[in-house]
Design an enzyme around this catalytic site. Structure first.
Site, PDB file in Angstrom:
ATOM      1  CB  ILE A 138     -51.174  59.807 -19.192  1.00  0.00           C
ATOM      2  CG1 ILE A 138     -51.676  58.361 -19.189  1.00  0.00           C
ATOM      3  CG2 ILE A 138     -49.723  59.867 -19.672  1.00  0.00           C
ATOM      4  CD1 ILE A 138     -51.729  57.730 -20.573  1.00  0.00           C
ATOM      5  N   GLY A 159     -50.793  57.027 -14.704  1.00  0.00           N
ATOM      6  CA  GLY A 159     -51.551  56.674 -13.512  1.00  0.00           C
ATOM      7  C   GLY A 159     -52.820  55.924 -13.865  1.00  0.00           C
ATOM      8  CG  ASN A 160     -54.509  53.199 -11.193  1.00  0.00           C
ATOM      9  OD1 ASN A 160     -54.250  52.209 -11.857  1.00  0.00           O
ATOM     10  ND2 ASN A 160     -54.049  53.364  -9.954  1.00  0.00           N
ATOM     11  CB  THR A 161     -57.801  58.497 -13.096  1.00  0.00           C
ATOM     12  OG1 THR A 161     -56.929  59.286 -12.271  1.00  0.00           O
ATOM     13  CG2 THR A 161     -58.532  57.490 -12.224  1.00  0.00           C
ATOM     14  CG  ASP A 181     -47.359  55.741  -8.321  1.00  0.00           C
ATOM     15  OD1 ASP A 181     -46.881  54.651  -7.934  1.00  0.00           O
ATOM     16  OD2 ASP A 181     -48.541  56.067  -8.092  1.00  0.00           O
ATOM     17  NE  ARG A 182     -46.559  54.400  -1.947  1.00  0.00           N
ATOM     18  CZ  ARG A 182     -46.791  53.651  -0.883  1.00  0.00           C
ATOM     19  NH1 ARG A 182     -47.214  52.394  -1.041  1.00  0.00           N
ATOM     20  NH2 ARG A 182     -46.585  54.127   0.332  1.00  0.00           N
ATOM     21  CG  ASP A 234     -46.874  59.709 -13.192  1.00  0.00           C
ATOM     22  OD1 ASP A 234     -46.729  58.487 -12.974  1.00  0.00           O
ATOM     23  OD2 ASP A 234     -47.524  60.469 -12.438  1.00  0.00           O
ATOM     24  CG  ASP A 248     -49.238  61.225  -5.751  1.00  0.00           C
ATOM     25  OD1 ASP A 248     -50.189  61.919  -6.154  1.00  0.00           O
ATOM     26  OD2 ASP A 248     -48.415  60.692  -6.515  1.00  0.00           O
TER      27      ASP A 248
END
Length: 240
Positions: free
Chosen positions: A12, A8-10, A93-94, A6, A113
């Site tokens: 993993i 993400g923006n900040t 992710d959603r 996964d 989340d």
């Protein structure tokens, strides 16, 4: 075994699914990294959920070079009805949160989340993703405030003993944490009222979920693996 990632923006998050459960979840800062995993010969599939397009390409190429064509979740292979105006805009992710919560906990359901953004993902009684809400993440809002206010200092994100702070640090902690908590309470109640259903299951996940869970007075489940579980479940559904 399947490797689920996964992005993400900040950060993993990744882990191995052994057919029944995930091994320990590894977390690294978002960026281009080598992913550590067991003997490649033991892997059946690799699945990726990513909200960072350039890293989607990077890791797809990375795994291609070692002989794997990873499965990348998108709006058109997610095996869940996206009952929204523009399905293409729904973040992977959603999608994973919605699919995973529906499969694991049933519907209707709200998945909250806590990441760079705090997202509210709503699944109706038919198992459809019907939309939700996106708010600034708790730490994102706080860091922006601190950056813009010269006299405010960085603070530890924790709940103070009292709502009424006695110094700058506890004032900040109270406003950030209790303000964030009450925002979550308010959003859950508004969603339940709009759906005319107060029996909706509530699932918390993401970075601040543990802290919020300890103080949230609404019945809920804390599940830090729900995104990866949803990713694995979508992968499995595509192989059926």
């Amino acid at each position: 075994m399947n490797l689920c990632i996964d992005i993400g923006n900040t950060s993993i998050a990744y882990s191995i699914w052994d057919g029944k459960q995930f091994a320990s979840i590894q977390r690294i800062a978002t960026g281009e990294h080598e992913i550590e995993f067991p003997n490649i010969n033991l892997l059946n599939s690799i699945a990726i959920s990513s909200v960072v397009p350039n890293l989607t390409n990077y890791y797809s190429n990375y795994f291609n070079e070692i002989g794997f064509q990873p499965f990348v979740v998108t709006y058109d292979n997610c095996k869940i009805n996206l009952d929204v105006d523009h399905p293409k805009e729904v973040g992977p992710d959603r999608i994973c949160n919605a699919f995973g919560a529906h499969k694991k906990y049933g519907s209707p359901c709200i998945v909250i989340d806590f990441g760079s953004a705090t997202t509210y993902d709503i699944i109706n009684e038919n198992g459809d993703f019907i939309g939700g809400a996106i708010a600034p993440g708790i730490d994102v809002s706080a860091n922006y405030l601190i950056k813009k206010a010269a006299l405010l200092n960085e603070t530890i994100f924790q709940f103070p003993k009292h709502v009424i702070g006695k110094n700058t640090n506890t004032n900040l902690q109270s406003g950030i944490m209790y303000g964030g908590l009450d925002s979550v309470h308010g959003m859950i109640n508004r969603i339940m009222n709009e759906m005319d259903n107060t029996a909706i299951k509530v699932v918390l996940t993401g970075g601040f979920s543990v802290l919020i869970s300890e103080h949230l007075e609404i019945k809920h489940v804390l599940d830090e693996t729900i995104t990866l579980y949803g990713l694995q479940s979508i992968l499995s559904a595509n192989h059926e």
